[in-house]
Design a protein around this motif. Structure first.
Motif, PDB file in Angstrom:
ATOM      1  N   THR A  59       0.758  -1.063   0.500  1.00  0.00           N
ATOM      2  CA  THR A  59      -0.099  -0.326   0.025  1.00  0.00           C
ATOM      3  C   THR A  59       0.934   0.779   0.469  1.00  0.00           C
ATOM      4  O   THR A  59       1.985   1.404   1.165  1.00  0.00           O
ATOM      5  N   TYR A  60       0.747   1.975  -1.072  1.00  0.00           N
ATOM      6  CA  TYR A  60       1.628   3.518  -0.843  1.00  0.00           C
ATOM      7  C   TYR A  60       0.966   4.368  -0.326  1.00  0.00           C
ATOM      8  O   TYR A  60       1.548   5.573  -0.114  1.00  0.00           O
ATOM      9  N   ALA A  61      -0.747   4.484  -1.124  1.00  0.00           N
ATOM     10  CA  ALA A  61      -0.806   5.806   0.139  1.00  0.00           C
ATOM     11  C   ALA A  61      -1.882   5.602   0.955  1.00  0.00           C
ATOM     12  O   ALA A  61      -2.687   4.969   0.931  1.00  0.00           O
ATOM     13  N   ASP A  62      -1.213   6.449   1.972  1.00  0.00           N
ATOM     14  CA  ASP A  62      -1.850   6.331   3.407  1.00  0.00           C
ATOM     15  C   ASP A  62      -3.493   6.078   3.426  1.00  0.00           C
ATOM     16  O   ASP A  62      -3.863   6.222   4.028  1.00  0.00           O
ATOM     17  N   SER A  63      -3.745   7.715   2.162  1.00  0.00           N
ATOM     18  CA  SER A  63      -5.494   7.858   2.885  1.00  0.00           C
ATOM     19  C   SER A  63      -6.570   6.673   2.435  1.00  0.00           C
ATOM     20  O   SER A  63      -7.301   7.026   2.453  1.00  0.00           O
ATOM     21  N   VAL A  64      -5.752   5.949   1.635  1.00  0.00           N
ATOM     22  CA  VAL A  64      -6.916   3.799   1.808  1.00  0.00           C
ATOM     23  C   VAL A  64      -6.406   3.128   2.495  1.00  0.00           C
ATOM     24  O   VAL A  64      -7.430   2.156   2.201  1.00  0.00           O
ATOM     25  N   LYS A  65      -5.779   3.129   3.022  1.00  0.00           N
ATOM     26  CA  LYS A  65      -5.697   1.870   4.165  1.00  0.00           C
ATOM     27  C   LYS A  65      -6.881   2.390   4.977  1.00  0.00           C
ATOM     28  O   LYS A  65      -7.658   2.742   5.434  1.00  0.00           O
ATOM     29  N   GLY A  66      -6.806   0.939   5.157  1.00  0.00           N
ATOM     30  CA  GLY A  66      -8.315   0.668   5.746  1.00  0.00           C
ATOM     31  C   GLY A  66      -9.634   0.347   4.871  1.00  0.00           C
ATOM     32  O   GLY A  66     -10.739  -0.259   5.615  1.00  0.00           O
ATOM     33  N   ARG A  67      -9.376   1.076   3.868  1.00  0.00           N
ATOM     34  CA  ARG A  67     -10.982   0.783   2.914  1.00  0.00           C
ATOM     35  C   ARG A  67     -10.458   0.231   1.527  1.00  0.00           C
ATOM     36  O   ARG A  67     -11.524  -0.087   1.201  1.00  0.00           O
ATOM     37  N   PHE A  68      -9.066   0.475   0.601  1.00  0.00           N
ATOM     38  CA  PHE A  68      -9.287  -0.090  -0.245  1.00  0.00           C
ATOM     39  C   PHE A  68      -8.169  -1.360  -0.047  1.00  0.00           C
ATOM     40  O   PHE A  68      -7.112  -1.991   0.657  1.00  0.00           O
ATOM     41  N   THR A  69      -8.772  -2.545  -0.718  1.00  0.00           N
ATOM     42  CA  THR A  69      -7.768  -3.516  -0.922  1.00  0.00           C
ATOM     43  C   THR A  69      -7.314  -3.686  -2.193  1.00  0.00           C
ATOM     44  O   THR A  69      -8.264  -3.354  -3.708  1.00  0.00           O
ATOM     45  N   ILE A  70      -6.502  -5.125  -2.924  1.00  0.00           N
ATOM     46  CA  ILE A  70      -6.537  -5.369  -3.888  1.00  0.00           C
ATOM     47  C   ILE A  70      -5.963  -6.986  -3.432  1.00  0.00           C
ATOM     48  O   ILE A  70      -5.428  -7.686  -3.048  1.00  0.00           O
ATOM     49  N   SER A  71      -6.227  -7.603  -5.628  1.00  0.00           N
ATOM     50  CA  SER A  71      -6.430  -8.871  -5.173  1.00  0.00           C
ATOM     51  C   SER A  71      -6.180  -9.567  -6.359  1.00  0.00           C
ATOM     52  O   SER A  71      -6.399  -8.695  -7.550  1.00  0.00           O
ATOM     53  N   THR A  72      -6.110 -10.998  -6.853  1.00  0.00           N
ATOM     54  CA  THR A  72      -6.108 -11.533  -8.183  1.00  0.00           C
ATOM     55  C   THR A  72      -7.007 -12.481  -8.388  1.00  0.00           C
ATOM     56  O   THR A  72      -7.037 -13.535  -7.663  1.00  0.00           O
ATOM     57  N   ASP A  73      -7.824 -12.754  -9.488  1.00  0.00           N
ATOM     58  CA  ASP A  73      -8.587 -13.670  -9.792  1.00  0.00           C
ATOM     59  C   ASP A  73      -7.280 -14.614 -11.387  1.00  0.00           C
ATOM     60  O   ASP A  73      -7.605 -13.914 -11.668  1.00  0.00           O
ATOM     61  N   ASN A  74      -6.201 -14.941 -10.891  1.00  0.00           N
ATOM     62  CA  ASN A  74      -5.203 -15.478 -11.706  1.00  0.00           C
ATOM     63  C   ASN A  74      -6.145 -16.362 -12.685  1.00  0.00           C
ATOM     64  O   ASN A  74      -6.169 -16.484 -13.790  1.00  0.00           O
ATOM     65  N   ALA A  75      -7.601 -17.080 -12.444  1.00  0.00           N
ATOM     66  CA  ALA A  75      -7.935 -17.971 -13.992  1.00  0.00           C
ATOM     67  C   ALA A  75      -8.528 -16.916 -14.733  1.00  0.00           C
ATOM     68  O   ALA A  75      -9.233 -17.692 -15.647  1.00  0.00           O
ATOM     69  N   LYS A  76      -8.700 -15.636 -14.219  1.00  0.00           N
ATOM     70  CA  LYS A  76      -9.722 -14.910 -15.095  1.00  0.00           C
ATOM     71  C   LYS A  76      -8.437 -13.230 -15.833  1.00  0.00           C
ATOM     72  O   LYS A  76      -9.131 -12.945 -16.208  1.00  0.00           O
ATOM     73  N   ASN A  77      -7.063 -13.937 -15.135  1.00  0.00           N
ATOM     74  CA  ASN A  77      -6.227 -12.889 -15.629  1.00  0.00           C
ATOM     75  C   ASN A  77      -6.223 -11.838 -15.249  1.00  0.00           C
ATOM     76  O   ASN A  77      -6.657 -10.769 -16.049  1.00  0.00           O
ATOM     77  N   THR A  78      -7.352 -11.339 -14.174  1.00  0.00           N
ATOM     78  CA  THR A  78      -8.067 -10.102 -13.677  1.00  0.00           C
ATOM     79  C   THR A  78      -7.490  -9.336 -12.367  1.00  0.00           C
ATOM     80  O   THR A  78      -6.781 -10.447 -11.167  1.00  0.00           O
ATOM     81  N   VAL A  79      -7.391  -8.818 -11.619  1.00  0.00           N
ATOM     82  CA  VAL A  79      -6.567  -7.927 -10.587  1.00  0.00           C
ATOM     83  C   VAL A  79      -7.599  -6.483 -10.360  1.00  0.00           C
ATOM     84  O   VAL A  79      -8.002  -5.710 -11.321  1.00  0.00           O
ATOM     85  N   TYR A  80      -8.140  -7.071  -9.585  1.00  0.00           N
ATOM     86  CA  TYR A  80      -9.691  -6.237  -8.339  1.00  0.00           C
ATOM     87  C   TYR A  80      -8.725  -4.777  -7.536  1.00  0.00           C
ATOM     88  O   TYR A  80      -7.383  -5.387  -6.845  1.00  0.00           O
ATOM     89  N   LEU A  81      -9.037  -3.691  -8.129  1.00  0.00           N
ATOM     90  CA  LEU A  81      -8.801  -3.169  -6.801  1.00  0.00           C
ATOM     91  C   LEU A  81     -10.480  -3.036  -5.882  1.00  0.00           C
ATOM     92  O   LEU A  81     -11.077  -2.277  -6.024  1.00  0.00           O
ATOM     93  N   GLU A  82     -10.678  -3.461  -4.760  1.00  0.00           N
ATOM     94  CA  GLU A  82     -12.621  -2.760  -3.789  1.00  0.00           C
ATOM     95  C   GLU A  82     -11.812  -1.485  -3.157  1.00  0.00           C
ATOM     96  O   GLU A  82     -11.184  -1.946  -2.735  1.00  0.00           O
TER      97      GLU A  82
END
Length: 122
Positions: A59-82
């Motif tokens: 996490t590089y932006a302190d302002s998003v800590k606790g609110r944004f998460t990143i994840s990967t679905d390798n089967a779909k070749n997709t990265v998500y930003l929740e």
């Protein structure tokens, strides 16, 4: 050729949630880290989060800590930003980018998507 395509942006009220997707060319996620950046009007593009092929997250932006998460679905070749509990200051164009590692500087990323716009407003 490596391609990244973002989607999922839109208009959301403060306190709301969005999930952004970054669809990558096949096998890219095996070798490349994916970072999410954002650029607000009149501001520099800033790093937000990054995920390595190993699953390690940064996490590089302190302002998003606790609110944004990143994840990967390798089967779909997709990265998500929740993104949860969105605030007006989260309004920006969000980009995903690929690099051989997770880095803070945008210049360290080799490939970029076209961006997806997120507007947080009542």
């Amino acid at each position: 050729q490596l391609q990244l395509v973002e989607s999922g942006g839109g208009l959301v009220q403060p306190g709301g949630s969005l999930r952004l997707s970054c669809a990558a060319s096949a096998f890219i996620l095996d070798d490349y880290s994916i970072g999410w950046f954002r650029q607000a009007p009149g501001k520099e593009r800033e790093a937000v989060l990054c995920i390595r092929p190993s699953g390690s997250k940064f996490t590089y932006a302190d302002s998003v800590k606790g609110r944004f998460t990143i994840s990967t679905d390798n089967a779909k070749n997709t990265v998500y930003l929740e993104m949860n509990n969105l605030k007006p200051e989260d309004t920006a164009v969000y980009y995903c980018a690929a690099a051989r590692g997770c880095y803070y500087r945008r210049s360290d990323y080799d490939y970029w998507g076209q961006g997806t716009r997120v507007t947080v407003s009542s």
